[in-house]
Design an enzyme around this catalytic site. Sequence first.
Site, mmCIF file in Angstrom:
data_model
loop_
_atom_site.group_PDB
_atom_site.id
_atom_site.type_symbol
_atom_site.label_atom_id
_atom_site.label_comp_id
_atom_site.label_asym_id
_atom_site.label_seq_id
_atom_site.Cartn_x
_atom_site.Cartn_y
_atom_site.Cartn_z
ATOM 1 N N HIS A 16 17.987 18.922 94.181
ATOM 2 C CA HIS A 16 18.061 20.255 94.063
ATOM 3 C C HIS A 16 17.729 20.979 95.458
ATOM 4 O O HIS A 16 17.496 20.503 96.351
ATOM 5 C CB HIS A 16 16.887 20.689 93.031
ATOM 6 C CG HIS A 16 15.505 20.263 93.528
ATOM 7 N ND1 HIS A 16 14.939 21.142 94.465
ATOM 8 C CD2 HIS A 16 14.749 19.066 93.587
ATOM 9 C CE1 HIS A 16 13.461 20.336 95.010
ATOM 10 N NE2 HIS A 16 13.566 19.375 94.162
ATOM 11 N N GLU A 103 11.831 14.709 87.792
ATOM 12 C CA GLU A 103 10.967 14.493 89.091
ATOM 13 C C GLU A 103 9.840 13.612 88.716
ATOM 14 O O GLU A 103 9.450 13.455 87.386
ATOM 15 C CB GLU A 103 10.404 15.894 89.447
ATOM 16 C CG GLU A 103 9.402 15.608 90.561
ATOM 17 C CD GLU A 103 10.037 15.354 91.904
ATOM 18 O OE1 GLU A 103 10.243 14.080 91.992
ATOM 19 O OE2 GLU A 103 10.143 16.318 92.889
#
Length: 295
Positions: A16, A103
């Site tokens: 990201h 994550e």
Amino acid sequence: MGSNRILPKRIILVRHGESQGNLDNAAYTTTADHRIPLTAAGVRQAREAGAEIRRIVAWSEEDWRVYFYVSPYARTRATLSEIGRSFSRREIAGVREECRIREQDFGNFQEEKKMQADKKKRQRFGRFFFRFPEGESAADVYDRVTSFLESLWRDIDMNRINRCGISNFNIVIVSHGVTSRVFLMKWFRWTVEQFERLHNLTNCQVRVMQLGAGGEYSLAIHHSDEEMKGWGLSQEMITDQKMRATAKKSDWIDDCPWHLNDFFQHLRESDEADCLEEDQQDSLNLIGDRSIDCS
């Protein structure tokens, strides 16, 4: 196995863009990790990543498509949205939110000082096995990434995502740093020691696994030795990637040191003895040849 299965030409991993948490660790004390947004710089990075990915997949005039998997976190979804600006509706085969590529879990609301102390402990303990209190270790991430990979292969095997049946079909996985490293570790069967060598991807950096002529995926087709070395790959790992770029699946043998000699010391000693014996024999042959010449 699907009778008409077509393997993706590339599997592209993307981290990201810069998030508010990357800019200021204190953000995690007031905002849940999965809600941390991109910064303005992160938005720009994501748009640039989209343009880069388009250049990679559209290098020839042949028909092509991209299919996206994305972590459910706000920063990855926002990154995907900006990446998507580089593609038309026709060029996007589909998108799927995938919770298993989220994550690494560091706990709910993080205490900044405690997190800094835990990360220091992780350096001493080892980055793969250290589990954050109320969170995960990289080993835990490995388990769910393994599950995701099994599903990914079923999607490929049953032609669920490449319904157009085109050869230049590309999968883009928009995820996180640790998750991407674990994905590569699982795919290429790297050891824990090799994982510990790896550096995190920078924001919106990409890793391109491209299908070689023999049916193996390799990082060495798109990336240079210098790039891979900069990511933390050892020379042995780089050599392995180069082998995969041309190796045929039917001929592939797991003869890399981390698959054999690192586990069995006596085999390594045997190999060294064999090499010494061959060198000695070569020397004797050379002496014999010289004797014949002299006579």
